[in-house]
Design a protein around this motif. Structure first.
Motif, mmCIF file in Angstrom:
data_model
loop_
_atom_site.group_PDB
_atom_site.id
_atom_site.type_symbol
_atom_site.label_atom_id
_atom_site.label_comp_id
_atom_site.label_asym_id
_atom_site.label_seq_id
_atom_site.Cartn_x
_atom_site.Cartn_y
_atom_site.Cartn_z
ATOM 1 N N ASN A 263 5.455 -6.664 -2.560
ATOM 2 C CA ASN A 263 4.602 -7.045 -1.428
ATOM 3 C C ASN A 263 5.025 -8.392 -0.858
ATOM 4 O O ASN A 263 5.086 -8.569 0.361
ATOM 5 C CB ASN A 263 3.138 -7.135 -1.874
ATOM 6 C CG ASN A 263 2.485 -5.779 -1.974
ATOM 7 O OD1 ASN A 263 3.027 -4.778 -1.502
ATOM 8 N ND2 ASN A 263 1.339 -5.719 -2.605
ATOM 9 N N ASP A 291 4.152 -16.448 -2.159
ATOM 10 C CA ASP A 291 5.195 -16.380 -1.123
ATOM 11 C C ASP A 291 4.804 -17.265 0.046
ATOM 12 O O ASP A 291 3.629 -17.601 0.197
ATOM 13 C CB ASP A 291 5.412 -14.919 -0.670
ATOM 14 C CG ASP A 291 4.218 -14.330 0.046
ATOM 15 O OD1 ASP A 291 3.900 -14.796 1.154
ATOM 16 O OD2 ASP A 291 3.577 -13.401 -0.510
ATOM 17 N N THR A 310 -3.385 0.085 3.923
ATOM 18 C CA THR A 310 -2.031 -0.433 4.143
ATOM 19 C C THR A 310 -1.871 -0.833 5.596
ATOM 20 O O THR A 310 -2.505 -0.258 6.478
ATOM 21 C CB THR A 310 -0.959 0.606 3.746
ATOM 22 O OG1 THR A 310 0.325 0.024 3.927
ATOM 23 C CG2 THR A 310 -1.051 1.893 4.572
ATOM 24 N N THR A 311 -1.028 -1.840 5.840
ATOM 25 C CA THR A 311 -0.708 -2.196 7.222
ATOM 26 C C THR A 311 0.755 -1.860 7.502
ATOM 27 O O THR A 311 1.274 -2.184 8.559
ATOM 28 C CB THR A 311 -0.926 -3.715 7.457
ATOM 29 O OG1 THR A 311 -0.148 -4.428 6.501
ATOM 30 C CG2 THR A 311 -2.379 -4.098 7.331
ATOM 31 N N LYS A 312 1.405 -1.214 6.501
ATOM 32 C CA LYS A 312 2.827 -0.903 6.661
ATOM 33 C C LYS A 312 3.006 0.533 7.151
ATOM 34 O O LYS A 312 2.328 1.430 6.635
ATOM 35 C CB LYS A 312 3.546 -1.064 5.319
ATOM 36 C CG LYS A 312 3.410 -2.460 4.754
ATOM 37 C CD LYS A 312 3.961 -2.546 3.359
ATOM 38 C CE LYS A 312 3.641 -3.891 2.746
ATOM 39 N NZ LYS A 312 3.941 -3.943 1.320
ATOM 40 N N SER A 316 1.843 3.078 1.179
ATOM 41 C CA SER A 316 0.853 4.047 0.692
ATOM 42 C C SER A 316 -0.488 3.358 0.440
ATOM 43 O O SER A 316 -1.511 4.024 0.319
ATOM 44 C CB SER A 316 1.359 4.698 -0.593
ATOM 45 O OG SER A 316 1.569 3.699 -1.568
ATOM 46 N N GLY A 317 -0.486 2.028 0.335
ATOM 47 C CA GLY A 317 -1.749 1.325 0.094
ATOM 48 C C GLY A 317 -2.281 1.532 -1.310
ATOM 49 O O GLY A 317 -3.474 1.412 -1.560
ATOM 50 N N ILE A 318 -1.385 1.824 -2.227
ATOM 51 C CA ILE A 318 -1.810 2.102 -3.604
ATOM 52 C C ILE A 318 -1.565 0.885 -4.499
ATOM 53 O O ILE A 318 -2.344 0.582 -5.396
ATOM 54 C CB ILE A 318 -1.025 3.321 -4.155
ATOM 55 C CG1 ILE A 318 -1.455 4.582 -3.421
ATOM 56 C CG2 ILE A 318 -1.259 3.493 -5.652
ATOM 57 C CD1 ILE A 318 -0.648 5.797 -3.808
ATOM 58 N N GLY A 319 -0.454 0.170 -4.229
ATOM 59 C CA GLY A 319 0.016 -0.885 -5.131
ATOM 60 C C GLY A 319 -1.050 -1.887 -5.559
ATOM 61 O O GLY A 319 -1.403 -1.966 -6.737
ATOM 62 N N LEU A 320 -1.592 -2.651 -4.594
ATOM 63 C CA LEU A 320 -2.533 -3.714 -4.958
ATOM 64 C C LEU A 320 -3.800 -3.162 -5.582
ATOM 65 O O LEU A 320 -4.378 -3.755 -6.488
ATOM 66 C CB LEU A 320 -2.906 -4.511 -3.707
ATOM 67 C CG LEU A 320 -2.169 -5.814 -3.465
ATOM 68 C CD1 LEU A 320 -2.747 -6.525 -2.255
ATOM 69 C CD2 LEU A 320 -2.257 -6.732 -4.671
HETATM 70 N N1 LIG Z 1 2.054 -10.865 -0.237
HETATM 71 C C1 LIG Z 1 1.484 -10.282 0.824
HETATM 72 N N2 LIG Z 1 1.566 -10.869 2.046
HETATM 73 C C2 LIG Z 1 0.981 -10.314 3.124
HETATM 74 N N3 LIG Z 1 0.287 -9.152 3.084
HETATM 75 C C3 LIG Z 1 0.162 -8.533 1.904
HETATM 76 C C4 LIG Z 1 0.757 -9.050 0.716
HETATM 77 N N4 LIG Z 1 0.446 -8.220 -0.308
HETATM 78 C C5 LIG Z 1 -0.276 -7.217 0.212
HETATM 79 N N5 LIG Z 1 -0.451 -7.395 1.542
HETATM 80 C C6 LIG Z 1 -1.238 -6.559 2.458
HETATM 81 O O1 LIG Z 1 -2.040 -5.689 1.682
HETATM 82 C C7 LIG Z 1 -1.788 -4.324 2.018
HETATM 83 C C8 LIG Z 1 -2.003 -3.465 0.795
HETATM 84 O O2 LIG Z 1 -1.006 -3.727 -0.183
HETATM 85 P P1 LIG Z 1 -0.613 -2.587 -1.213
HETATM 86 O O3 LIG Z 1 0.413 -3.120 -2.127
HETATM 87 O O4 LIG Z 1 -1.851 -2.047 -1.823
HETATM 88 O O5 LIG Z 1 -0.056 -1.434 -0.302
HETATM 89 P P2 LIG Z 1 1.306 -1.388 0.498
HETATM 90 O O6 LIG Z 1 2.223 -2.489 0.039
HETATM 91 O O7 LIG Z 1 0.987 -1.342 1.941
HETATM 92 O O8 LIG Z 1 1.864 0.012 0.056
HETATM 93 P P3 LIG Z 1 2.403 0.391 -1.417
HETATM 94 O O9 LIG Z 1 1.358 1.284 -2.004
HETATM 95 O O10 LIG Z 1 3.655 1.093 -1.143
HETATM 96 O O11 LIG Z 1 2.555 -0.860 -2.214
HETATM 97 C C9 LIG Z 1 -0.380 -4.330 2.558
HETATM 98 O O12 LIG Z 1 -0.138 -3.231 3.436
HETATM 99 C C10 LIG Z 1 -0.340 -5.670 3.298
HETATM 100 O O13 LIG Z 1 -0.958 -5.585 4.569
#
Ligand SMILES: Nc1ncnc2c1ncn2[C@@H]1O[C@H](COP(=O)(O)OP(=O)(O)OP(=O)(O)O)[C@@H](O)[C@H]1O
Ligand SMILES: [Mg+2]
Length: 356
Positions: A263, A291, A310-312, A316-320
């Protein structure tokens, strides 16, 4: 109750419209008492203006005065279904000085009204139901992921394992000039394999029964992403202090840190920096991923740990969400501090005893 908020006209209509039939000589009074005790809010409106409101309606809407108020002022429609069936809808309201609440409304027309201008509105506080519904949806989504993830991972891991073995055999027989290239391929394959372990691991329990090395998996998580950081022109720095063995699953830890670093890299432009630090002290295990990337606006920050947020475009919005859940289930906390244009810091704090 007759405190001026109730018109006798509406009360008489109510007796017929609600089916509350009075058996005493003072029918209207009995009906009124029954409606005063009703656990649901009740409004009667004629031509869009409220003529009756029971005490629960005042309490739920957080308003002392309702009679004489226009329906539309409360954000309510007056439509019932063309079939004459009651219309149902939900509305979130926030009475002054009170927390927001979810109300469920049923609007029906009054059976005895020849002009079809009278509406009965019955409503209840369904905040708890709404919370349960959200939790149910979240669990269903998680269950769906859990159901498909193992087979997807299996389908990917097996061929990677086969390719890795083939390359290992090839290295032994290859001429020296080719060996360096094959070693490079092998490194990437091993990194891929570690990452895939992480994909499955982040949904598992972070705590485990046996004491494990925890500094190494954090460094590995960062190392796997070094090539990616380099290609983006971002400096990835990892400062992990030597730590005692802790009852934390290394694969889950690697997956969590890997997700946070992914992220951070995604949010940081060329020339930026991602710093991973970890240490153990005072019975608390701490990891920080910081960061100086684009940061999150307040709306994104509020929802960052929601499942599927997710904003990407390809996220997938699963990671965090899974990282936060794994840390919380283990009795720790995942905190995010983020400012647009300045960057993001994710802190994990987990109280845990060490054997040392
Ligand atoms: N270090 C960061 N800086 C800025 N925005 C972040 C950061 N970490 C997370 N985000 C925001 O939080 C959202 C959710 O993060 P999350 O990791 O859950 O999902 P993702 O990265 O979009 O997809 P994935 O499931 O593939 O990780 C991201 O789409 C982003 O908008
Ligand atoms: Mg992510």
């Amino acid at each position: 109750m007759d405190d001026g908020r109730t018109s006798s006209l509406a009360r008489t209509d109510l007796a017929s419209a609600t089916g509350v039939r009075a058996v005493s000589s003072d029918g209207a009074a009995v009906t009124g008492r029954a409606l005063d005790c009703l656990a649901a809010g009740l409004l009667v409106a004629r031509r869009g203006v409220i003529e009756y409101a029971n005490p629960r309606a005042h309490a739920l809407l957080g308003r002392a005065l309702l009679v004489g108020t226009a329906f539309a002022e409360l954000g309510l429609g007056t439509d019932v279904a063309a079939s004459g069936e009651p219309a149902r809808f939900e509305l979130e309201i926030q009475p002054a000085g009170q927390p927001p609440r979810q109300l469920g409304f049923t609007i029906s027309s009054c059976g005895d009204d020849p002009h079809g201008e009278t509406r009965l509105v019955l409503f209840q506080d369904i905040s708890q139901l709404a919370t349960l519904r959200t939790e149910r949806d979240r669990l269903l989504q998680l269950a769906a992921i859990n159901a498909v993830l193992p087979s997807i991972l299996h389908e990917i891991r097996n061929p990677i394992g086969a390719i890795t073995t083939t390359i290992e055999v090839m290295i032994e027989e290859a001429p020296a000039a080719t060996q360096a290239d094959l070693h490079a391929i092998l490194t990437v394959l091993r990194q891929l394999s570690l990452t895939l372990q992480g994909v499955g691991a982040v949904g598992r329990e972070l705590r485990c029964d046996r004491p494990c090395v925890v500094d190494l998996p954090i460094e590995e998580a960062a190392r796997v992403l070094e090539a990616k950081a380099r290609s983006r022109g971002v400096a990835l720095v990892c400062r992990v202090e030597s730590m005692p063995l802790l009852q934390l699953d290394p694969a889950v830890l690697r997956a969590i840190v890997g997700n946070l670093v992914e992220n951070a890299l995604a949010a940081t432009a060329a020339g930026g920096r991602v710093l991973v630090t970890a240490h153990y002290g005072g019975g608390v295990f701490r990891v920080r991923v910081r960061d100086n990337g684009r940061g999150m606006d307040p709306q994104t920050l509020a929802h960052a740990t929601d499942l599927f947020f997710t904003t990407k475009p390809l996220g997938s919005g699963i990671g965090l969400s899974l990282c936060a859940r794994a840390v919380q289930t283990a009795g720790g906390q995942l905190r995010i501090d983020s400012h647009v244009g300045l960057g993001t810091t994710v802190d994990i704090e987990l109280p845990i005893a060490s054997d040392r």
